[in-house]
Write an enzyme that holds these catalytic residues in place. Structure first.
Site, mmCIF file in Angstrom:
data_model
loop_
_atom_site.group_PDB
_atom_site.id
_atom_site.type_symbol
_atom_site.label_atom_id
_atom_site.label_comp_id
_atom_site.label_asym_id
_atom_site.label_seq_id
_atom_site.Cartn_x
_atom_site.Cartn_y
_atom_site.Cartn_z
ATOM 1 N N SER A 30 -8.882 -8.679 -30.254
ATOM 2 C CA SER A 30 -9.507 -7.770 -29.282
ATOM 3 C C SER A 30 -9.206 -6.315 -29.583
ATOM 4 O O SER A 30 -8.035 -5.944 -29.704
ATOM 5 C CB SER A 30 -8.957 -8.027 -27.870
ATOM 6 O OG SER A 30 -9.154 -9.342 -27.495
ATOM 7 N N HIS A 61 -15.488 -8.002 -29.247
ATOM 8 C CA HIS A 61 -15.409 -8.681 -30.531
ATOM 9 C C HIS A 61 -16.736 -8.501 -31.243
ATOM 10 O O HIS A 61 -17.760 -8.974 -30.761
ATOM 11 C CB HIS A 61 -15.175 -10.185 -30.357
ATOM 12 C CG HIS A 61 -13.753 -10.547 -30.047
ATOM 13 N ND1 HIS A 61 -12.861 -10.935 -31.012
ATOM 14 C CD2 HIS A 61 -13.068 -10.563 -28.896
ATOM 15 C CE1 HIS A 61 -11.691 -11.194 -30.452
ATOM 16 N NE2 HIS A 61 -11.786 -10.969 -29.169
ATOM 17 N N HIS A 83 -13.218 -18.659 -30.309
ATOM 18 C CA HIS A 83 -12.158 -19.198 -29.448
ATOM 19 C C HIS A 83 -12.577 -20.540 -28.875
ATOM 20 O O HIS A 83 -13.762 -20.789 -28.644
ATOM 21 C CB HIS A 83 -11.911 -18.240 -28.271
ATOM 22 C CG HIS A 83 -11.622 -16.831 -28.669
ATOM 23 N ND1 HIS A 83 -12.620 -15.931 -28.981
ATOM 24 C CD2 HIS A 83 -10.447 -16.167 -28.810
ATOM 25 C CE1 HIS A 83 -12.069 -14.765 -29.297
ATOM 26 N NE2 HIS A 83 -10.756 -14.871 -29.207
ATOM 27 N N TYR A 85 -12.126 -21.272 -25.871
ATOM 28 C CA TYR A 85 -12.652 -21.042 -24.515
ATOM 29 C C TYR A 85 -14.134 -20.664 -24.514
ATOM 30 O O TYR A 85 -14.777 -20.695 -23.468
ATOM 31 C CB TYR A 85 -11.832 -19.989 -23.760
ATOM 32 C CG TYR A 85 -11.873 -18.583 -24.317
ATOM 33 C CD1 TYR A 85 -13.019 -17.798 -24.235
ATOM 34 C CD2 TYR A 85 -10.755 -18.039 -24.920
ATOM 35 C CE1 TYR A 85 -13.048 -16.512 -24.744
ATOM 36 C CE2 TYR A 85 -10.769 -16.754 -25.420
ATOM 37 C CZ TYR A 85 -11.919 -15.987 -25.333
ATOM 38 O OH TYR A 85 -11.936 -14.732 -25.850
ATOM 39 N N GLU A 86 -14.669 -20.332 -25.687
ATOM 40 C CA GLU A 86 -16.108 -20.071 -25.757
ATOM 41 C C GLU A 86 -16.893 -21.382 -25.765
ATOM 42 O O GLU A 86 -18.125 -21.359 -25.694
ATOM 43 C CB GLU A 86 -16.447 -19.270 -27.017
ATOM 44 C CG GLU A 86 -15.911 -17.849 -26.973
ATOM 45 C CD GLU A 86 -16.112 -17.106 -28.286
ATOM 46 O OE1 GLU A 86 -17.197 -16.524 -28.464
ATOM 47 O OE2 GLU A 86 -15.200 -17.120 -29.129
ATOM 48 N N ALA A 113 -4.369 -10.199 -29.054
ATOM 49 C CA ALA A 113 -3.792 -9.630 -27.838
ATOM 50 C C ALA A 113 -3.077 -10.770 -27.123
ATOM 51 O O ALA A 113 -3.566 -11.899 -27.132
ATOM 52 C CB ALA A 113 -4.895 -9.068 -26.956
ATOM 53 N N MET A 211 -4.860 -16.809 -26.320
ATOM 54 C CA MET A 211 -5.922 -17.825 -26.379
ATOM 55 C C MET A 211 -6.556 -17.934 -27.767
ATOM 56 O O MET A 211 -7.727 -18.314 -27.886
ATOM 57 C CB MET A 211 -7.003 -17.490 -25.349
ATOM 58 C CG MET A 211 -6.491 -17.305 -23.925
ATOM 59 S SD MET A 211 -7.804 -16.714 -22.850
ATOM 60 C CE MET A 211 -6.870 -16.235 -21.387
ATOM 61 N N SER A 212 -5.799 -17.577 -28.797
ATOM 62 C CA SER A 212 -6.401 -17.606 -30.142
ATOM 63 C C SER A 212 -5.342 -17.911 -31.193
ATOM 64 O O SER A 212 -4.274 -18.425 -30.881
ATOM 65 C CB SER A 212 -7.040 -16.247 -30.447
ATOM 66 O OG SER A 212 -6.048 -15.250 -30.577
ATOM 67 N N ASN A 235 -0.195 -6.943 -21.784
ATOM 68 C CA ASN A 235 0.126 -7.075 -20.351
ATOM 69 C C ASN A 235 1.320 -7.986 -20.232
ATOM 70 O O ASN A 235 1.629 -8.722 -21.169
ATOM 71 C CB ASN A 235 -1.072 -7.702 -19.611
ATOM 72 C CG ASN A 235 -1.434 -9.064 -20.192
ATOM 73 O OD1 ASN A 235 -2.050 -9.149 -21.266
ATOM 74 N ND2 ASN A 235 -1.026 -10.119 -19.532
ATOM 75 N N HIS A 247 -8.739 -8.446 -17.381
ATOM 76 C CA HIS A 247 -9.238 -8.269 -18.749
ATOM 77 C C HIS A 247 -9.362 -6.780 -19.060
ATOM 78 O O HIS A 247 -9.136 -6.357 -20.200
ATOM 79 C CB HIS A 247 -10.588 -8.979 -18.890
ATOM 80 C CG HIS A 247 -11.141 -8.942 -20.282
ATOM 81 N ND1 HIS A 247 -10.443 -9.394 -21.391
ATOM 82 C CD2 HIS A 247 -12.332 -8.490 -20.766
ATOM 83 C CE1 HIS A 247 -11.184 -9.228 -22.479
ATOM 84 N NE2 HIS A 247 -12.330 -8.685 -22.133
HETATM 85 N N1 HPA Z 1 -2.590 -14.730 -21.258
HETATM 86 C C1 HPA Z 1 -3.406 -15.289 -22.178
HETATM 87 N N2 HPA Z 1 -4.059 -14.585 -23.067
HETATM 88 C C2 HPA Z 1 -3.901 -13.253 -23.076
HETATM 89 C C3 HPA Z 1 -3.078 -12.605 -22.155
HETATM 90 C C4 HPA Z 1 -2.379 -13.391 -21.191
HETATM 91 O O1 HPA Z 1 -1.619 -12.901 -20.342
HETATM 92 N N3 HPA Z 1 -3.154 -11.272 -22.425
HETATM 93 C C5 HPA Z 1 -3.993 -11.142 -23.481
HETATM 94 N N4 HPA Z 1 -4.447 -12.330 -23.877
#
Ligand code: HPA
Length: 272
Positions: A30, A61, A83, A85-86, A113, A211-212, A235, A247
């Site tokens: 990201s 992306h 991903h 999740y897609e 990220a 998530m990747s 974060n 996000h």
């Molecule tokens: N959780 C999962 N995926 C992420 C996060 C998170 O806190 N931050 C960035 N990608």
């Protein structure tokens, strides 16, 4: 044609368009897409033009395979990744990684990220991956055995190459930049985690969550490609602070860190 046939067709198509022989693959997470714009002798191939390649659906992306040079090294850069999740099957998630493997890369740098679980981490930190935990139960090497992609059973003890990690740390130290090291937990998403899930991940030894990355790392290791992983902590993970995740925050922090991340990435590549 079968999965391997599709991979080969993709690789052949790319070879027909690019003369450069890539040594190092880079997968940009990201907000890091700009890195590819700085390559010399750049050749850009949109994923949509490559037979068999999936097309990325996530905001922030881009979807290009970019070839070029940086600090004397030939690169193949995935500007945008896929991903779970897609909704893609995991074989599609690692399609690009495997095509890069067939094109002959010997090292792969994966970036992402991630949410910080380790309480010594702060948003904006960069973390060198030393290991991962796959929480999804999915594995790109499962299914039909394809000997050309590597052995059925393969080692993951040294998944994150010690020498590459050392080089990355040297770059941080020489630049006077702080860095963290840790274990990355892979969750499917796209919902962020619950506080209870984060407490569980902390208890089992995770320092960050995302998530990747893990599918690509597994696919690369099966092919014998050396791997370096770097996370941008965008974060603190759910429940670590008393506030919801967004996000927008992830994008904002990755935007702020981008310049440092791109600089570090270029220097590391120069040392490989
Ligand atoms: N959780 C999962 N995926 C992420 C996060 C998170 O806190 N931050 C960035 N990608």
């Amino acid at each position: 044609m079968g999965y391997y046939g599709e991979l080969k067709k993709s690789a052949e198509y790319i070879k027909s368009r690019v003369m450069l022989q890539p040594e190092i693959g880079v997968i940009l997470g990201s907000g890091l897409g700009d890195f590819a714009d700085g390559l010399e002798e750049r050749v850009v191939i949109p994923y949509a033009e490559i037979p068999g390649f999936p097309v990325s659906t996530v905001k922030g992306h881009k979807g290009n395979l970019v070839f070029g040079r940086i600090n004397g090294k030939n690169l193949a850069v995935m500007q945008g990744r896929f991903h779970l999740y897609e909704g893609y099957p995991i074989q599609k998630v690692v399609f690009g990684t495997r095509v890069l493997g067939l094109l002959g890369i010997s090292a792969l740098i994966v970036t992402n990220a991630a949410g910080g679980i380790n309480e010594n981490f702060r948003p904006g930190d960069l973390m060198v991956l030393k290991d991962h935990i796959n929480m999804t139960g999915e594995n790109p090497a499962a299914g039909e055995e394809i000997p050309e992609l590597g052995p059925r059973f393969f080692d993951m003890t040294f998944a994150y190459d010690a020498e590459l990690r050392e080089k990355a740390k040297q770059v941080f130290e020489e630049a006077g930049l702080e860095y963290k090291e840790g274990v990355y937990a892979f969750m499917k998403g796209p919902s962020y985690e619950t506080p209870a899930e984060i407490r569980m991940l902390k208890a089992i030894g995770a320092d960050a969550v995302g998530m990747s990355t893990v599918p690509e790392v597994i696919a690369a290791r099966q092919m014998g490609i050396r791997v370096l992983g770097i996370s941008c902590i965008t974060n603190m993970a759910a429940g670590i602070l008393d506030k919801p995740l967004s996000h927008a925050e992830v994008l904002e922090v990755s935007e702020k860190v981008k310049e440092k991340f791109v600089r570090v990435l270029s220097s590391i590549i120069g040392k490989i």
